[in-house]
Design a protein around this motif. Sequence first.
Motif, PDB file in Angstrom:
ATOM      1  N   LEU A  52       0.810  -1.216   0.000  1.00  0.00           N
ATOM      2  CA  LEU A  52       0.000   0.000   0.000  1.00  0.00           C
ATOM      3  C   LEU A  52       0.846   1.269   0.000  1.00  0.00           C
ATOM      4  O   LEU A  52       0.306   2.374   0.035  1.00  0.00           O
ATOM      5  CB  LEU A  52      -0.950   0.002   1.202  1.00  0.00           C
ATOM      6  CG  LEU A  52      -1.986  -1.128   1.233  1.00  0.00           C
ATOM      7  CD1 LEU A  52      -2.890  -0.992   2.452  1.00  0.00           C
ATOM      8  CD2 LEU A  52      -2.819  -1.154  -0.040  1.00  0.00           C
ATOM      9  N   GLY A  53       2.158   1.125  -0.015  1.00  0.00           N
ATOM     10  CA  GLY A  53       3.032   2.293  -0.077  1.00  0.00           C
ATOM     11  C   GLY A  53       2.963   3.157   1.164  1.00  0.00           C
ATOM     12  O   GLY A  53       2.960   4.390   1.077  1.00  0.00           O
ATOM     13  N   ILE A  54       2.922   2.522   2.330  1.00  0.00           N
ATOM     14  CA  ILE A  54       2.780   3.241   3.591  1.00  0.00           C
ATOM     15  C   ILE A  54       4.121   3.824   4.030  1.00  0.00           C
ATOM     16  O   ILE A  54       5.145   3.136   4.024  1.00  0.00           O
ATOM     17  CB  ILE A  54       2.251   2.297   4.693  1.00  0.00           C
ATOM     18  CG1 ILE A  54       0.872   1.736   4.313  1.00  0.00           C
ATOM     19  CG2 ILE A  54       2.219   2.982   6.039  1.00  0.00           C
ATOM     20  CD1 ILE A  54      -0.210   2.773   4.149  1.00  0.00           C
ATOM     21  N   SER A  55       4.117   5.107   4.431  1.00  0.00           N
ATOM     22  CA  SER A  55       5.339   5.728   4.957  1.00  0.00           C
ATOM     23  C   SER A  55       5.187   6.187   6.399  1.00  0.00           C
ATOM     24  O   SER A  55       6.187   6.492   7.052  1.00  0.00           O
ATOM     25  CB  SER A  55       5.747   6.917   4.086  1.00  0.00           C
ATOM     26  OG  SER A  55       4.735   7.911   4.085  1.00  0.00           O
ATOM     27  N   SER A  56       3.962   6.238   6.900  1.00  0.00           N
ATOM     28  CA  SER A  56       3.746   6.646   8.292  1.00  0.00           C
ATOM     29  C   SER A  56       2.790   5.665   8.967  1.00  0.00           C
ATOM     30  O   SER A  56       1.804   5.223   8.373  1.00  0.00           O
ATOM     31  CB  SER A  56       3.193   8.070   8.372  1.00  0.00           C
ATOM     32  OG  SER A  56       1.934   8.167   7.723  1.00  0.00           O
TER      33      SER A  56
END
Length: 207
Positions: A52-56
């Motif tokens: 899901l391209g999560i960065s936080s």
Amino acid sequence: MSAMICLLSGFVGMSVITDAYRIEQKALHENPFYGVASKHYAPLVSEIIKKLGISSLTDYGAGKKRLFQSLVDIGIDLKEYNPYDPAFPEYGKPMPAQLVCCIDVLEHVELDCLDDVLSEIHANMQNYCFLTVHTGPAMKHLSDGRNAHITQAPSSWWLKKLTDYFEVLQLQTTTKFGKGFWIIGSKKNGALKVNSHEKFNAPAATK
């Protein structure tokens, strides 16, 4: 609400834990074997982060931050990791993040505070949540003899409660640590940003 006064959390009017129960949770966390489930879910959370391209990430009910350490060990490098746990006031208030994880927490929440906990998770999730629920008793007990899973209910009850707040993108039953399930969810009032055919692999059950 019960006669017990709940502590206010990050949002005005929200009460997520009573003072007496916060003390109980602080004592339970002195046990090094309390709050280990997040370590076992870390590979699945890692997969969610990547796909899901999560960065936080906000770790709601972070305990000793074992999820973070496990993700680091796997090789996940988040731009933001925000721990929150009312038993650890030094973490501060819950912070908004693309993904809110709440692992092995909801069954420990006092029933009178559960809606405020779910509202707070909803308010802080910018895109998705990953929630796990154990539907049976725990092996540990509180000082007054109650089971540590103070809110025990069948999956049908939990799902009705959860779907008041979240759109369920994926649901998976599990036998890890006993009977239960996990969901990946998005905001109830938001557009789904995940491919409806995308699926995430459940971690293997421990024997």
